[in-house]
Design a protein around this motif. Structure first.
Motif, PDB file in Angstrom:
ATOM      1  N   ILE A 239     -10.414   4.919   8.389  1.00  0.00           N
ATOM      2  CA  ILE A 239      -9.073   4.358   8.203  1.00  0.00           C
ATOM      3  C   ILE A 239      -8.083   5.454   7.837  1.00  0.00           C
ATOM      4  O   ILE A 239      -6.977   5.529   8.378  1.00  0.00           O
ATOM      5  CB  ILE A 239      -9.086   3.249   7.131  1.00  0.00           C
ATOM      6  CG1 ILE A 239      -9.962   2.098   7.577  1.00  0.00           C
ATOM      7  CG2 ILE A 239      -7.678   2.760   6.848  1.00  0.00           C
ATOM      8  CD1 ILE A 239     -10.160   1.044   6.536  1.00  0.00           C
ATOM      9  N   TRP A 240      -8.507   6.323   6.944  1.00  0.00           N
ATOM     10  CA  TRP A 240      -7.607   7.379   6.493  1.00  0.00           C
ATOM     11  C   TRP A 240      -7.205   8.279   7.659  1.00  0.00           C
ATOM     12  O   TRP A 240      -6.035   8.579   7.858  1.00  0.00           O
ATOM     13  CB  TRP A 240      -8.283   8.195   5.388  1.00  0.00           C
ATOM     14  CG  TRP A 240      -7.361   9.118   4.683  1.00  0.00           C
ATOM     15  CD1 TRP A 240      -6.012   8.971   4.524  1.00  0.00           C
ATOM     16  CD2 TRP A 240      -7.711  10.341   4.049  1.00  0.00           C
ATOM     17  NE1 TRP A 240      -5.505  10.036   3.817  1.00  0.00           N
ATOM     18  CE2 TRP A 240      -6.533  10.889   3.497  1.00  0.00           C
ATOM     19  CE3 TRP A 240      -8.904  11.035   3.868  1.00  0.00           C
ATOM     20  CZ2 TRP A 240      -6.510  12.086   2.805  1.00  0.00           C
ATOM     21  CZ3 TRP A 240      -8.882  12.217   3.164  1.00  0.00           C
ATOM     22  CH2 TRP A 240      -7.702  12.737   2.640  1.00  0.00           C
ATOM     23  N   SER A 241      -8.190   8.702   8.440  1.00  0.00           N
ATOM     24  CA  SER A 241      -7.873   9.617   9.539  1.00  0.00           C
ATOM     25  C   SER A 241      -6.974   8.924  10.563  1.00  0.00           C
ATOM     26  O   SER A 241      -6.023   9.517  11.055  1.00  0.00           O
ATOM     27  CB  SER A 241      -9.143  10.137  10.196  1.00  0.00           C
ATOM     28  OG  SER A 241      -9.870   9.071  10.740  1.00  0.00           O
ATOM     29  N   LEU A 242      -7.243   7.660  10.848  1.00  0.00           N
ATOM     30  CA  LEU A 242      -6.396   6.962  11.822  1.00  0.00           C
ATOM     31  C   LEU A 242      -4.981   6.749  11.286  1.00  0.00           C
ATOM     32  O   LEU A 242      -4.010   6.835  12.033  1.00  0.00           O
ATOM     33  CB  LEU A 242      -7.024   5.630  12.216  1.00  0.00           C
ATOM     34  CG  LEU A 242      -8.156   5.736  13.232  1.00  0.00           C
ATOM     35  CD1 LEU A 242      -8.792   4.385  13.454  1.00  0.00           C
ATOM     36  CD2 LEU A 242      -7.671   6.304  14.545  1.00  0.00           C
ATOM     37  N   ASN A 243      -4.876   6.482   9.988  1.00  0.00           N
ATOM     38  CA  ASN A 243      -3.549   6.344   9.382  1.00  0.00           C
ATOM     39  C   ASN A 243      -2.765   7.634   9.520  1.00  0.00           C
ATOM     40  O   ASN A 243      -1.572   7.626   9.842  1.00  0.00           O
ATOM     41  CB  ASN A 243      -3.667   6.001   7.899  1.00  0.00           C
ATOM     42  CG  ASN A 243      -4.053   4.564   7.674  1.00  0.00           C
ATOM     43  OD1 ASN A 243      -4.029   3.766   8.598  1.00  0.00           O
ATOM     44  ND2 ASN A 243      -4.416   4.228   6.463  1.00  0.00           N
ATOM     45  N   LEU A 244      -3.434   8.762   9.258  1.00  0.00           N
ATOM     46  CA  LEU A 244      -2.742  10.048   9.338  1.00  0.00           C
ATOM     47  C   LEU A 244      -2.395  10.382  10.784  1.00  0.00           C
ATOM     48  O   LEU A 244      -1.301  10.865  11.072  1.00  0.00           O
ATOM     49  CB  LEU A 244      -3.598  11.151   8.727  1.00  0.00           C
ATOM     50  CG  LEU A 244      -3.799  11.082   7.212  1.00  0.00           C
ATOM     51  CD1 LEU A 244      -4.569  12.294   6.729  1.00  0.00           C
ATOM     52  CD2 LEU A 244      -2.473  11.000   6.482  1.00  0.00           C
ATOM     53  N   ILE A 245      -3.328  10.118  11.692  1.00  0.00           N
ATOM     54  CA  ILE A 245      -3.077  10.383  13.115  1.00  0.00           C
ATOM     55  C   ILE A 245      -1.852   9.599  13.579  1.00  0.00           C
ATOM     56  O   ILE A 245      -1.009  10.109  14.312  1.00  0.00           O
ATOM     57  CB  ILE A 245      -4.324  10.019  13.960  1.00  0.00           C
ATOM     58  CG1 ILE A 245      -5.390  11.100  13.781  1.00  0.00           C
ATOM     59  CG2 ILE A 245      -3.972   9.874  15.436  1.00  0.00           C
ATOM     60  CD1 ILE A 245      -6.726  10.758  14.378  1.00  0.00           C
ATOM     61  N   GLY A 246      -1.730   8.379  13.096  1.00  0.00           N
ATOM     62  CA  GLY A 246      -0.607   7.531  13.491  1.00  0.00           C
ATOM     63  C   GLY A 246       0.740   8.064  13.030  1.00  0.00           C
ATOM     64  O   GLY A 246       1.779   7.715  13.580  1.00  0.00           O
ATOM     65  N   LEU A 247       0.720   8.926  12.015  1.00  0.00           N
ATOM     66  CA  LEU A 247       1.989   9.412  11.461  1.00  0.00           C
ATOM     67  C   LEU A 247       2.510  10.653  12.172  1.00  0.00           C
ATOM     68  O   LEU A 247       3.652  11.032  11.990  1.00  0.00           O
ATOM     69  CB  LEU A 247       1.815   9.724   9.971  1.00  0.00           C
ATOM     70  CG  LEU A 247       1.734   8.509   9.075  1.00  0.00           C
ATOM     71  CD1 LEU A 247       1.452   8.918   7.657  1.00  0.00           C
ATOM     72  CD2 LEU A 247       3.019   7.714   9.144  1.00  0.00           C
ATOM     73  N   ILE A 248       1.656  11.296  12.953  1.00  0.00           N
ATOM     74  CA  ILE A 248       2.101  12.490  13.676  1.00  0.00           C
ATOM     75  C   ILE A 248       2.748  12.018  14.973  1.00  0.00           C
ATOM     76  O   ILE A 248       2.091  11.382  15.789  1.00  0.00           O
ATOM     77  CB  ILE A 248       0.925  13.432  13.971  1.00  0.00           C
ATOM     78  CG1 ILE A 248       0.189  13.752  12.667  1.00  0.00           C
ATOM     79  CG2 ILE A 248       1.404  14.691  14.665  1.00  0.00           C
ATOM     80  CD1 ILE A 248      -1.116  14.474  12.849  1.00  0.00           C
ATOM     81  N   ASN A 256      -0.608   3.879  17.030  1.00  0.00           N
ATOM     82  CA  ASN A 256      -0.608   3.015  15.848  1.00  0.00           C
ATOM     83  C   ASN A 256      -1.885   2.168  15.873  1.00  0.00           C
ATOM     84  O   ASN A 256      -1.857   1.003  16.209  1.00  0.00           O
ATOM     85  CB  ASN A 256       0.656   2.163  15.902  1.00  0.00           C
ATOM     86  CG  ASN A 256       0.761   1.208  14.764  1.00  0.00           C
ATOM     87  OD1 ASN A 256       0.181   1.428  13.707  1.00  0.00           O
ATOM     88  ND2 ASN A 256       1.499   0.143  14.964  1.00  0.00           N
ATOM     89  N   VAL A 257      -3.014   2.778  15.515  1.00  0.00           N
ATOM     90  CA  VAL A 257      -4.302   2.090  15.675  1.00  0.00           C
ATOM     91  C   VAL A 257      -4.581   1.137  14.523  1.00  0.00           C
ATOM     92  O   VAL A 257      -4.898  -0.031  14.728  1.00  0.00           O
ATOM     93  CB  VAL A 257      -5.452   3.105  15.825  1.00  0.00           C
ATOM     94  CG1 VAL A 257      -6.756   2.392  16.072  1.00  0.00           C
ATOM     95  CG2 VAL A 257      -5.164   4.067  16.945  1.00  0.00           C
ATOM     96  N   THR A 258      -4.433   1.626  13.284  1.00  0.00           N
ATOM     97  CA  THR A 258      -4.722   0.753  12.141  1.00  0.00           C
ATOM     98  C   THR A 258      -3.614  -0.280  11.946  1.00  0.00           C
ATOM     99  O   THR A 258      -3.820  -1.265  11.263  1.00  0.00           O
ATOM    100  CB  THR A 258      -4.899   1.569  10.851  1.00  0.00           C
ATOM    101  OG1 THR A 258      -3.998   2.669  10.891  1.00  0.00           O
ATOM    102  CG2 THR A 258      -6.308   2.072  10.720  1.00  0.00           C
ATOM    103  N   GLY A 259      -2.447  -0.026  12.536  1.00  0.00           N
ATOM    104  CA  GLY A 259      -1.357  -0.990  12.433  1.00  0.00           C
ATOM    105  C   GLY A 259      -1.372  -1.998  13.570  1.00  0.00           C
ATOM    106  O   GLY A 259      -0.446  -2.776  13.739  1.00  0.00           O
TER     107      GLY A 259
END
Lengths: 401, 80
Positions: A239-248, A256-259
């Motif tokens: 979750i953390w990595s996907l959240n960060l990936i989504g912000l770049i 926006n995977v986790t969203g």
């Protein structure tokens, strides 16, 4: 952030901090110019596009107007733009009118179908019908439909979309990244034995320990936590990595995977299955016949408790989804302000006056989202362990947080 | 116990304390809403199916949702 801190051995030396600040300002400067460059380019060519609309308008432009004639200049529609950006896509938008086509994989009632998503779009990013082996397909709002030759929807055709979309590709990339990092780390530990960690492990070891001690151990309890630790660690880092990936915001990140409701849904479903199968008789007894409660009250309480068993994973899902999606929307809203006030390149003064503020807010929210990304990963993992904790806890003497 | 980056464990617990409360009680808010929503939507759906004159199951669903949300609030508050 992770790699940066790790490259510096977990600490930020004064020199590197200076360099970081310098780079940040450079980046901000570039960002300041970018939207204008795009707006100007769009205005000069007068080409309609969903992402950089070219007509003079405000955000209040109506949906139906935007959908009007296909080749008339579209009005800038902030709502539409935002929804397109936070949604999944069959192609990966890179810049301007360039996007990377992704494979489309369809299961139809007549058999499998595979083609590039580039065939579903013309050079102006407009959906065009694509003739497949079994049906003709049309991309309508990111949903592939089978159509007749006259363009009407083919109601009898059954198709399930298994395409490797932007989100699916990011998901796989994130999995590969995590596997590479953690398998590498595990190898390092196996080779060196118990010693000070090296490289990325220096940064990640405290986090692994944090998940183990502060989440798993404290919520599940000393006796049972080890069984669930692999799942909890995977959950947290995933979750953390996907959240960060989504912000770049640039390729190959930004999906926006986790969203997207699907990812939290699957994660919550796994948690639900684990809780259901790991639960002991104390847990089920507390659901179906809570001890010390009169039978008359149990008639009401038991349905509520059963419902609670299903609602808790839903809560887990909604929380992650809503937080991450809201973050992306807020970021995009601030960014859209530039286009709204500049009337999409027509009013330069409006644009230049808004840019610094919009940008400052965007960066502020982005920093906040870095925190939210970590916090939501923590919250999801913690709530999962609390649910597992209640399911595997012994009697009343086995208290947990 | 000293962790890798020099923060000791007690300090870390102090830092994560509010986050833990946020996680627990924040989830409770959504849980209350979810309970009510399930009650109301479920009740309305049943009433739509039955097409009785009196919307009995909507009312029951609301009561059920309210009771459920309060029950879980109570349970969470009781827990240490």
């Amino acid at each position: 952030m992770a790699t940066f801190a790790a490259a510096n051995g977990g600490t930020l030396a004064p020199m590197s901090l200076k360099r970081l600040l310098y780079n940040t300002f450079l980046f901000l400067g570039a960002l300041c110019v970018a939207p204008f460059a795009m707006a100007q380019e769009g205005a000069a060519h007068g080409i309609p596009d969903s992402t950089e609309a070219t007509a003079h308008s405000t955000a209040t432009a109506h949906e139906e107007e935007a959908h009007g004639s296909a080749h008339a200049p579209e009005k800038f529609n902030a709502g539409k733009l935002i929804m397109e950006h936070i949604g999944d896509a069959h192609s990966w938008h890179l810049w301007g009118h360039t996007s990377l086509p992704l494979p489309v994989i369809l299961w139809t009632d007549k058999g499998m179908e595979c083609f590039s998503s580039g065939k579903l779009m013309d050079e102006h990013h407009h959906a065009v019908p694509c003739q497949g082996a079994h049906y003709t397909y049309l991309l309508e709002h990111e949903k592939i439909q089978a159509v007749h030759t006259d363009g009407s929807v083919n109601e009898t055709a059954k198709l399930i979309d298994f395409s490797l979309t932007k989100n699916a590709a990011t998901l796989i990339a994130a999995c590969v990244l995590l596997l590479v990092v953690f398998i590498g780390m595990a190898r390092g530990y196996a080779q060196r034995g118990v010693s000070a960690p090296k490289g990325l492990a220096k940064f990640l070891e405290p986090i692994v320990l944090f998940v183990r001690d502060d989440i798993a151990k404290s919520a599940i309890g000393e006796k049972h936590y080890k069984r669930f630790l692999p799942y909890l660690l995977t959950l947290f880092f995933f979750i953390w990595s996907l959240n960060l990936i989504g912000l770049i915001p640039i390729f190959p990140f930004g999906a926006n995977v986790t969203g997207n409701i699907v990812t939290p849904l699957v994660l919550a479903a796994i948690t639900f299955l684990i809780v259901t199968f790991a639960a002991n008789r104390h847990y089920w007894r507390h659901i179906f016949a809570m001890p010390g409660i009169p039978a008359a009250v149990l008639v009401i309480l038991t349905p509520i408790e059963i419902m609670g068993h299903f609602i808790r994973p839903i809560v887990l899902m909604v929380r992650l989804f809503a937080n991450i999606m809201a973050g992306h929307i807020v970021l995009l809203v601030f960014f859209c302000l530039i286009f709204i006030f500049s009337k999409n390149g027509e009013s330069l003064i409006g644009g230049y006056a808004t840019s610094p503020f919009a940008l400052a807010f965007t960066i502020f929210i982005n920093c906040l989202e870095l925190l939210v990304g970590a916090l939501q990963a923590y919250v999801f993992t913690l709530l999962t362990s609390i649910y597992i904790g209640t399911a595997v806890a012994g009697g009343h003497d086995d208290h947990h947080h | 116990m000293k962790l890798e980056d020099g923060i000791d464990k007690e300090e870390l617990e102090e830092i994560t304390g509010p986050a833990k409360s946020y996680a627990r009680f924040g989830a409770l808010g959504i849980q209350m809403v979810a309970f009510l929503a399930v009650g109301v939507i479920g009740g309305r759906w049943l009433d739509g199916k039955l097409a009785w004159k009196f919307p009995l199951f909507t009312l029951l669903g609301v009561a059920f949702g309210l009771l459920g949300s309060i029950w879980f609030l109570f349970k969470e508050a009781k827990r240490k």
